[in-house]
Design a protein around this motif. Structure first.
Motif, mmCIF file in Angstrom:
data_model
loop_
_atom_site.group_PDB
_atom_site.id
_atom_site.type_symbol
_atom_site.label_atom_id
_atom_site.label_comp_id
_atom_site.label_asym_id
_atom_site.label_seq_id
_atom_site.Cartn_x
_atom_site.Cartn_y
_atom_site.Cartn_z
ATOM 1 N N LYS A 1 10.811 -3.527 -33.911
ATOM 2 C CA LYS A 1 11.428 -2.264 -33.701
ATOM 3 C C LYS A 1 11.934 -2.081 -32.047
ATOM 4 C CE LYS A 1 7.828 -0.183 -36.828
ATOM 5 N NZ LYS A 1 6.877 1.006 -36.848
ATOM 6 N N THR A 2 13.297 -1.783 -32.267
ATOM 7 C CA THR A 2 13.781 -1.794 -30.967
ATOM 8 C C THR A 2 13.938 -0.049 -30.470
ATOM 9 O OG1 THR A 2 16.057 -1.495 -31.915
ATOM 10 C CG2 THR A 2 15.386 -3.693 -31.178
ATOM 11 N N ASN A 3 13.502 0.805 -31.409
ATOM 12 C CA ASN A 3 13.562 2.170 -30.705
ATOM 13 C C ASN A 3 12.641 2.410 -29.866
ATOM 14 O OD1 ASN A 3 12.052 1.684 -33.298
ATOM 15 N ND2 ASN A 3 11.383 3.978 -32.995
ATOM 16 N N ASP A 4 12.800 3.189 -28.961
ATOM 17 C CA ASP A 4 12.161 3.636 -27.563
ATOM 18 C C ASP A 4 11.082 4.775 -28.242
ATOM 19 O OD1 ASP A 4 12.938 1.528 -26.280
ATOM 20 O OD2 ASP A 4 14.609 2.857 -25.211
ATOM 21 N N ILE A 5 9.922 4.617 -27.775
ATOM 22 C CA ILE A 5 8.984 5.761 -27.935
ATOM 23 C C ILE A 5 8.581 6.122 -26.416
ATOM 24 C CG2 ILE A 5 6.764 6.608 -29.026
ATOM 25 C CD1 ILE A 5 7.255 4.413 -31.065
ATOM 26 N N GLY A 6 9.104 7.060 -25.886
ATOM 27 C CA GLY A 6 8.908 7.638 -24.475
ATOM 28 C C GLY A 6 9.691 6.565 -23.431
ATOM 29 N N GLN A 7 9.104 6.655 -22.192
ATOM 30 C CA GLN A 7 10.123 5.985 -21.423
ATOM 31 C C GLN A 7 9.568 4.677 -21.111
ATOM 32 O OE1 GLN A 7 9.734 8.175 -17.563
ATOM 33 N NE2 GLN A 7 11.267 6.753 -16.558
ATOM 34 N N ASN A 8 10.571 3.680 -20.697
ATOM 35 C CA ASN A 8 10.177 2.268 -20.415
ATOM 36 C C ASN A 8 9.964 2.218 -19.063
ATOM 37 O OD1 ASN A 8 10.584 0.997 -23.099
ATOM 38 N ND2 ASN A 8 12.557 1.940 -23.020
ATOM 39 N N THR A 9 8.566 1.859 -18.859
ATOM 40 C CA THR A 9 8.457 1.891 -17.220
ATOM 41 C C THR A 9 7.367 0.775 -16.914
ATOM 42 O OG1 THR A 9 8.456 4.348 -17.081
ATOM 43 C CG2 THR A 9 7.592 3.458 -15.180
ATOM 44 N N ILE A 10 7.478 0.240 -15.690
ATOM 45 C CA ILE A 10 6.493 -0.772 -15.189
ATOM 46 C C ILE A 10 5.685 -0.054 -14.499
ATOM 47 C CG2 ILE A 10 6.162 -2.851 -13.762
ATOM 48 C CD1 ILE A 10 9.071 -3.846 -14.691
ATOM 49 N N LEU A 11 4.103 -0.083 -14.737
ATOM 50 C CA LEU A 11 3.290 0.708 -13.936
ATOM 51 C C LEU A 11 2.418 -0.396 -12.950
ATOM 52 C CD1 LEU A 11 1.498 2.200 -17.269
ATOM 53 C CD2 LEU A 11 3.416 3.090 -16.012
ATOM 54 N N TYR A 12 2.491 -1.528 -13.338
ATOM 55 C CA TYR A 12 1.639 -2.326 -12.355
ATOM 56 C C TYR A 12 2.081 -3.695 -12.486
ATOM 57 C CZ TYR A 12 -2.309 -5.105 -10.626
ATOM 58 O OH TYR A 12 -3.109 -6.177 -10.381
ATOM 59 N N ALA A 13 2.135 -4.528 -11.558
ATOM 60 C CA ALA A 13 2.149 -5.788 -11.525
ATOM 61 C C ALA A 13 1.349 -6.576 -10.356
ATOM 62 C CB ALA A 13 3.829 -6.246 -11.000
ATOM 63 N N GLY A 14 0.734 -7.843 -10.834
ATOM 64 C CA GLY A 14 0.012 -8.511 -9.880
ATOM 65 C C GLY A 14 -0.113 -9.936 -9.854
ATOM 66 N N ILE A 15 -0.525 -10.635 -9.027
ATOM 67 C CA ILE A 15 -0.593 -12.043 -8.961
ATOM 68 C C ILE A 15 -1.823 -12.362 -8.462
ATOM 69 C CG2 ILE A 15 0.666 -14.306 -8.120
ATOM 70 C CD1 ILE A 15 3.206 -12.754 -7.729
ATOM 71 N N SER A 16 -2.392 -13.145 -9.138
ATOM 72 C CA SER A 16 -3.751 -13.677 -8.742
ATOM 73 C C SER A 16 -3.892 -15.210 -8.832
ATOM 74 C CB SER A 16 -5.163 -13.021 -9.397
ATOM 75 O OG SER A 16 -4.840 -13.370 -10.891
ATOM 76 N N ALA A 17 -5.030 -15.821 -8.296
ATOM 77 C CA ALA A 17 -5.123 -17.473 -8.543
ATOM 78 C C ALA A 17 -6.670 -17.353 -8.538
ATOM 79 C CB ALA A 17 -4.832 -18.100 -7.444
ATOM 80 N N GLN A 18 -7.298 -18.180 -9.200
ATOM 81 C CA GLN A 18 -8.790 -18.349 -9.450
ATOM 82 C C GLN A 18 -9.707 -17.059 -9.449
ATOM 83 O OE1 GLN A 18 -9.543 -20.912 -6.019
ATOM 84 N NE2 GLN A 18 -8.032 -22.084 -6.592
ATOM 85 N N GLY A 19 -9.053 -15.994 -10.028
ATOM 86 C CA GLY A 19 -9.803 -14.913 -10.232
ATOM 87 C C GLY A 19 -9.607 -13.955 -9.012
ATOM 88 N N LEU A 20 -9.101 -14.568 -7.846
ATOM 89 C CA LEU A 20 -8.614 -13.640 -6.710
ATOM 90 C C LEU A 20 -7.290 -13.083 -6.559
ATOM 91 C CD1 LEU A 20 -10.177 -16.203 -4.310
ATOM 92 C CD2 LEU A 20 -11.264 -14.185 -5.102
ATOM 93 N N PRO A 21 -7.354 -11.702 -6.290
ATOM 94 C CA PRO A 21 -5.992 -11.082 -6.207
ATOM 95 C C PRO A 21 -5.059 -11.925 -5.085
ATOM 96 C CG PRO A 21 -7.775 -9.440 -6.242
ATOM 97 C CD PRO A 21 -8.454 -10.782 -5.998
ATOM 98 N N ILE A 22 -3.719 -11.913 -5.139
ATOM 99 C CA ILE A 22 -2.967 -12.224 -4.141
ATOM 100 C C ILE A 22 -2.056 -11.159 -3.826
ATOM 101 C CG2 ILE A 22 -1.077 -13.795 -3.440
ATOM 102 C CD1 ILE A 22 -2.420 -16.054 -5.261
ATOM 103 N N ILE A 23 -1.311 -10.603 -4.943
ATOM 104 C CA ILE A 23 -0.523 -9.433 -4.622
ATOM 105 C C ILE A 23 -0.733 -8.506 -5.927
ATOM 106 C CG2 ILE A 23 1.780 -8.405 -4.967
ATOM 107 C CD1 ILE A 23 2.857 -10.944 -3.678
ATOM 108 N N SER A 24 -1.060 -7.065 -5.686
ATOM 109 C CA SER A 24 -1.414 -6.159 -6.485
ATOM 110 C C SER A 24 -0.567 -4.758 -6.198
ATOM 111 C CB SER A 24 -2.819 -5.708 -6.430
ATOM 112 O OG SER A 24 -3.789 -6.473 -6.622
ATOM 113 N N GLN A 25 0.624 -4.486 -7.136
ATOM 114 C CA GLN A 25 1.483 -3.718 -6.750
ATOM 115 C C GLN A 25 1.383 -2.368 -7.876
ATOM 116 O OE1 GLN A 25 2.354 -3.962 -3.554
ATOM 117 N NE2 GLN A 25 4.344 -3.285 -4.298
ATOM 118 N N LEU A 26 0.964 -1.251 -7.428
ATOM 119 C CA LEU A 26 0.957 -0.101 -8.528
ATOM 120 C C LEU A 26 2.235 0.721 -8.312
ATOM 121 C CD1 LEU A 26 -1.069 1.416 -10.400
ATOM 122 C CD2 LEU A 26 -1.636 3.076 -8.344
#
Length: 295
Positions: free
Chosen positions: A142-167
């Protein structure tokens, strides 16, 4: 195609049709903690392993009048867009509800020896009814959009430890009724990153598979579809939370991974030093900006 069924109430697995899938269903318990973090409803979880390939837990998530989370789940090699799998799951819930009219009866019956026998009969009926429709089903993206397409959060971690957390959407704090102060944002992103890392690590430890996707519905806005994507680069985890069309979100996530895999920061094991990763914050910002411009 159909590997197992379960019924879960909060952090208690009331029924599991296959002991070999018990560990997979346990991941719902960790995701359930994330559900309390947001006012979202769980729809499905996707895993991937070299041995089994892709499997998906399809979920009928009920929030009771008392605010408890009740999950009816089925796991198998389903597509995210399988209508037959969701029909089967809805019927599973209906059949169980017909046997046990309220939550108290369901909880009480789950401790009785006849409970498994009753649910097993329901499952046998459903497998006979839906096996052929599932095998013959044609899935359309299904390619039809429902609402706005938005990135809310992105993060990078290693061994369960946050390296970068961007809201990227501070409105997420409104769910927790928190002010959008720098301190609250930092605490929120740190806590969110830890919860995602817990889900990812426990999936790997308990099921020997990697979690790839979590699909959710926003209970405040019924038209809002949320997706959490998990990626892995040489032992480093990349997490994405986005709103909108799944296929467009997945496309930009793949592009992000394909570019980041070439970065020298991911070529060595994480030593605890965050300095080699600082530049990735700006890279994430550029990807999010590009996504917003395209979609």
């Amino acid at each position: 195609m159909i590997s197992g069924f379960t019924v879960i109430l909060e952090d208690d697995i009331l029924y599991c049709s296959d002991e070999n899938k018990y560990n997979s269903f346990e991941i719902v318990l960790f995701v359930e903690k994330l559900m309390k973090f947001f006012k979202w409803r769980l729809r499905n979880i996707c895993f991937k392993s070299k041995k089994v390939g892709k499997e998906r837990i399809i979920v009928e998530h009920v929030i009771t009048n008392a605010g408890q989370n009740l999950f009816f789940c089925v796991v198998g090699s389903f597509s995210a867009g399988s209508q037959e799998a969701f029909k089967m799951l809805k019927e599973f819930r209906k059949q169980v509800n017909n046997q046990y009219k309220d939550l108290a009866r369901l909880k009480f019956a789950s401790e009785e020896p006849t409970f498994n026998q009753v649910i097993n009969l329901i499952i046998e009926y459903l497998q006979d009814k839906y096996l052929e429709p599932l095998e013959e089903e044609i899935i359309y993206e299904k390619t039809n959009d429902i609402g706005q397409n938005t990135i809310l959060y992105a993060g990078i971690s290693a061994q369960g430890l946050p390296i970068i957390s961007q809201l990227y959407d501070k409105n997420l704090l409104m769910t927790l009724e928190k002010d959008k102060t720098s301190e609250n944002i930092e605490l929120f992103t740190s806590d969110l990153s830890a919860k995602l890392a817990t889900i990812s690590m426990n999936t790997l430890i308990r099921t020997k598979t990697k979690i790839k996707e979590i699909h959710l519905d926003d209970t405040v806005n019924n038209n809002s579809k949320k997706v959490i994507l998990f990626g892995n680069i040489n032992g480093y985890s990349i997490d994405f939370i986005a709103n909108g069309n799944f296929f467009k979100i997945k496309s930009i996530f793949k592009k992000l991974k394909s570019k980041m895999v070439l970065d020298s920061a991911f070529q060595n094991d994480f030593s605890g030093d965050l300095r080699p990763f600082k530049h990735l914050k700006y890279y994430l910002d550029e990807v999010v900006k590009e996504f917003d411009q395209i979609y």
